[in-house]
Design a protein around this motif. Structure first.
Motif, PDB file in Angstrom:
ATOM      1  N   ALA A   1       0.894  -1.115  -0.025  1.00  0.00           N
ATOM      2  CA  ALA A   1       0.034  -0.126  -0.049  1.00  0.00           C
ATOM      3  C   ALA A   1       0.801   1.114   0.020  1.00  0.00           C
ATOM      4  CB  ALA A   1      -1.124   0.029   1.153  1.00  0.00           C
ATOM      5  N   ASP A   2       0.688   2.183  -0.737  1.00  0.00           N
ATOM      6  CA  ASP A   2       1.183   3.301  -0.862  1.00  0.00           C
ATOM      7  C   ASP A   2       0.197   4.436  -0.257  1.00  0.00           C
ATOM      8  OD1 ASP A   2       3.315   2.284  -2.317  1.00  0.00           O
ATOM      9  OD2 ASP A   2       2.455   2.882  -4.094  1.00  0.00           O
ATOM     10  N   LEU A   3       0.563   5.021   0.742  1.00  0.00           N
ATOM     11  CA  LEU A   3      -0.295   6.020   1.587  1.00  0.00           C
ATOM     12  C   LEU A   3       0.090   7.474   1.157  1.00  0.00           C
ATOM     13  CD1 LEU A   3      -0.354   3.989   4.982  1.00  0.00           C
ATOM     14  CD2 LEU A   3      -1.392   3.483   2.784  1.00  0.00           C
ATOM     15  N   HIS A   4      -0.963   8.301   0.750  1.00  0.00           N
ATOM     16  CA  HIS A   4      -0.509   9.771   0.426  1.00  0.00           C
ATOM     17  C   HIS A   4      -1.374  10.491   1.801  1.00  0.00           C
ATOM     18  CE1 HIS A   4       1.389   8.425  -3.065  1.00  0.00           C
ATOM     19  NE2 HIS A   4       0.204   7.457  -3.135  1.00  0.00           N
ATOM     20  N   ASP A   5      -0.645  11.746   1.851  1.00  0.00           N
ATOM     21  CA  ASP A   5      -1.507  12.734   2.822  1.00  0.00           C
ATOM     22  C   ASP A   5      -1.952  12.132   4.085  1.00  0.00           C
ATOM     23  OD1 ASP A   5      -2.174  15.310   3.356  1.00  0.00           O
ATOM     24  OD2 ASP A   5      -4.057  15.275   2.245  1.00  0.00           O
ATOM     25  N   CYS A   6      -1.091  11.628   4.853  1.00  0.00           N
ATOM     26  CA  CYS A   6      -1.303  10.915   5.860  1.00  0.00           C
ATOM     27  C   CYS A   6      -1.755  12.039   7.056  1.00  0.00           C
ATOM     28  CB  CYS A   6      -0.329   9.849   6.520  1.00  0.00           C
ATOM     29  SG  CYS A   6       0.114   8.556   5.394  1.00  0.00           S
ATOM     30  N   GLN A   7      -2.885  11.791   7.717  1.00  0.00           N
ATOM     31  CA  GLN A   7      -3.407  12.635   8.553  1.00  0.00           C
ATOM     32  C   GLN A   7      -3.181  12.350  10.126  1.00  0.00           C
ATOM     33  OE1 GLN A   7      -5.238  15.452   7.416  1.00  0.00           O
ATOM     34  NE2 GLN A   7      -4.166  14.460   5.514  1.00  0.00           N
ATOM     35  N   CYS A   8      -2.095  11.406  10.147  1.00  0.00           N
ATOM     36  CA  CYS A   8      -1.637  10.909  11.481  1.00  0.00           C
ATOM     37  C   CYS A   8      -0.907  11.754  12.454  1.00  0.00           C
ATOM     38  CB  CYS A   8      -0.961   9.474  11.420  1.00  0.00           C
ATOM     39  SG  CYS A   8       0.585   9.676  10.294  1.00  0.00           S
ATOM     40  N   HIS A   9      -0.813  11.476  13.427  1.00  0.00           N
ATOM     41  CA  HIS A   9       0.235  12.284  14.442  1.00  0.00           C
ATOM     42  C   HIS A   9       1.446  12.108  13.784  1.00  0.00           C
ATOM     43  CE1 HIS A   9       2.540  13.596  17.854  1.00  0.00           C
ATOM     44  NE2 HIS A   9       1.197  14.448  18.471  1.00  0.00           N
TER      45      HIS A   9
ATOM     46  N   GLY B   1      13.480  18.221   4.706  1.00  0.00           N
ATOM     47  CA  GLY B   1      12.609  18.190   5.873  1.00  0.00           C
ATOM     48  C   GLY B   1      13.228  17.018   6.899  1.00  0.00           C
ATOM     49  N   PRO B   2      12.449  16.939   7.873  1.00  0.00           N
ATOM     50  CA  PRO B   2      12.883  15.639   8.815  1.00  0.00           C
ATOM     51  C   PRO B   2      12.959  14.351   8.002  1.00  0.00           C
ATOM     52  CG  PRO B   2      10.608  16.183   9.080  1.00  0.00           C
ATOM     53  CD  PRO B   2      11.159  17.160   8.132  1.00  0.00           C
ATOM     54  N   GLY B   3      13.961  13.556   8.981  1.00  0.00           N
ATOM     55  CA  GLY B   3      14.048  12.135   8.323  1.00  0.00           C
ATOM     56  C   GLY B   3      13.146  11.194   8.617  1.00  0.00           C
ATOM     57  N   GLY B   4      12.869  10.366   7.677  1.00  0.00           N
ATOM     58  CA  GLY B   4      11.796   9.428   7.891  1.00  0.00           C
ATOM     59  C   GLY B   4      12.359   8.292   8.474  1.00  0.00           C
ATOM     60  N   VAL B   5      11.576   7.013   8.702  1.00  0.00           N
ATOM     61  CA  VAL B   5      11.602   6.008   9.449  1.00  0.00           C
ATOM     62  C   VAL B   5      11.493   4.523   8.507  1.00  0.00           C
ATOM     63  CG1 VAL B   5      10.948   4.473  11.293  1.00  0.00           C
ATOM     64  CG2 VAL B   5      11.024   7.060  11.484  1.00  0.00           C
TER      65      VAL B   5
ATOM     66  N   PHE C   1      -2.257   5.236  10.203  1.00  0.00           N
ATOM     67  CA  PHE C   1      -1.826   6.445   9.357  1.00  0.00           C
ATOM     68  C   PHE C   1      -2.569   7.245   8.838  1.00  0.00           C
ATOM     69  CE2 PHE C   1       2.056   3.177   9.004  1.00  0.00           C
ATOM     70  CZ  PHE C   1       2.820   4.203   9.675  1.00  0.00           C
ATOM     71  N   SER C   2      -3.859   6.888   8.898  1.00  0.00           N
ATOM     72  CA  SER C   2      -5.026   7.690   8.188  1.00  0.00           C
ATOM     73  C   SER C   2      -4.789   8.683   7.094  1.00  0.00           C
ATOM     74  CB  SER C   2      -5.254   8.631   9.406  1.00  0.00           C
ATOM     75  OG  SER C   2      -6.698   9.323   9.153  1.00  0.00           O
ATOM     76  N   PRO C   3      -4.447   7.824   5.800  1.00  0.00           N
ATOM     77  CA  PRO C   3      -4.156   8.435   4.619  1.00  0.00           C
ATOM     78  C   PRO C   3      -5.264   9.243   4.000  1.00  0.00           C
ATOM     79  CG  PRO C   3      -4.272   6.192   4.408  1.00  0.00           C
ATOM     80  CD  PRO C   3      -4.153   6.466   5.773  1.00  0.00           C
ATOM     81  N   ALA C   4      -5.352  10.027   3.396  1.00  0.00           N
ATOM     82  CA  ALA C   4      -6.308  10.764   2.512  1.00  0.00           C
ATOM     83  C   ALA C   4      -6.469   9.814   1.183  1.00  0.00           C
ATOM     84  CB  ALA C   4      -6.052  12.262   2.128  1.00  0.00           C
TER      85      ALA C   4
ATOM     86  N   THR D   1       8.520   5.752   5.794  1.00  0.00           N
ATOM     87  CA  THR D   1       7.995   6.864   5.993  1.00  0.00           C
ATOM     88  C   THR D   1       8.614   7.908   5.118  1.00  0.00           C
ATOM     89  OG1 THR D   1       8.642   7.796   8.033  1.00  0.00           O
ATOM     90  CG2 THR D   1       6.922   5.990   8.165  1.00  0.00           C
ATOM     91  N   TRP D   2       7.900   8.889   4.791  1.00  0.00           N
ATOM     92  CA  TRP D   2       8.388  10.424   4.175  1.00  0.00           C
ATOM     93  C   TRP D   2       7.541  11.278   4.823  1.00  0.00           C
ATOM     94  CZ3 TRP D   2       7.979   5.850   1.669  1.00  0.00           C
ATOM     95  CH2 TRP D   2       9.065   5.366   0.671  1.00  0.00           C
ATOM     96  N   PRO D   3       8.016  12.008   5.942  1.00  0.00           N
ATOM     97  CA  PRO D   3       7.540  12.735   6.649  1.00  0.00           C
ATOM     98  C   PRO D   3       7.198  14.136   5.961  1.00  0.00           C
ATOM     99  CG  PRO D   3       9.462  12.353   8.001  1.00  0.00           C
ATOM    100  CD  PRO D   3       9.319  11.369   6.894  1.00  0.00           C
ATOM    101  N   GLU D   4       8.016  14.800   4.995  1.00  0.00           N
ATOM    102  CA  GLU D   4       8.210  15.955   4.494  1.00  0.00           C
ATOM    103  C   GLU D   4       7.197  15.543   3.293  1.00  0.00           C
ATOM    104  OE1 GLU D   4      10.930  13.172   2.097  1.00  0.00           O
ATOM    105  OE2 GLU D   4      10.400  13.252   4.167  1.00  0.00           O
ATOM    106  N   ARG D   5       6.469  14.600   3.166  1.00  0.00           N
ATOM    107  CA  ARG D   5       5.505  14.168   1.836  1.00  0.00           C
ATOM    108  C   ARG D   5       4.277  13.727   2.910  1.00  0.00           C
ATOM    109  NH1 ARG D   5       8.285  11.724  -3.425  1.00  0.00           N
ATOM    110  NH2 ARG D   5       9.776  13.503  -3.567  1.00  0.00           N
ATOM    111  N   ARG D   6       4.399  13.457   4.108  1.00  0.00           N
ATOM    112  CA  ARG D   6       3.286  12.756   4.922  1.00  0.00           C
ATOM    113  C   ARG D   6       2.825  11.720   4.016  1.00  0.00           C
ATOM    114  NH1 ARG D   6       2.420  15.165   9.392  1.00  0.00           N
ATOM    115  NH2 ARG D   6       0.520  13.790   9.949  1.00  0.00           N
TER     116      ARG D   6
END
Length: 129
Positions: free
Chosen positions: A8-16, A55-59, A109-112, A74-79
């Motif tokens: 799954a590729d998740l885009h615009d994640c609304q998670c914390h 931006g910040p480093g991912g995990v 992750f609550s992706p849009a 994760t790519w936090p700069e892209r959510r």
């Protein structure tokens, strides 16, 4: 070898933000989701990437399962997040558990927007993934 490979590729994640940035928190959430799906974790490797000018480093979180593996990037700069769940189905069909694990991570992750794929690997006569 017979199994089910879910991605799954998740885009615009609304998670914390912690789920995108904190390797330890993400690792613990992975273990909870794995146990909740009825799968068995047997090892774990977590890595946090350094921040860049973007931006910040991912995990990256990888959990070895008795049934195969879970991998998250994760790519936090892209959510954005990519998920990879693979279960072997020799000796028992773990497909429903793989879907339950992926579904639990989607809630986390609550992706849009989500792009999901499933691949049956190594077909065995008379057995469906």
């Amino acid at each position: 070898m017979h199994g089910l490979h879910l991605t799954a590729d998740l885009h615009d994640c609304q998670c914390h933000a912690r789920w995108l940035l904190d390797a330890d928190a993400l690792g613990a959430a992975c273990l909870d989701a794995i146990a909740g799906a009825g799968l068995q974790a047997v090892g774990q490797l977590l890595h946090t990437f350094p921040a860049t000018s973007h931006g910040p480093g991912g995990v990256t979180a990888t959990v070895l399962l008795a049934e195969s593996h879970l991998c998250i990037h994760t790519w936090p700069e892209r959510r954005a997040v990519t998920l990879d769940v693979y279960v072997c189905n020799v000796g028992g069909d773990h497909s429903a558990r793989a879907h339950a694990l992926l579904d639990a991570l989607l809630v986390l992750f609550s992706p849009a927007h989500t792009e999901r794929h499933a691949l049956t690997r190594g077909t065995v006569a008379g057995v469906d993934a």
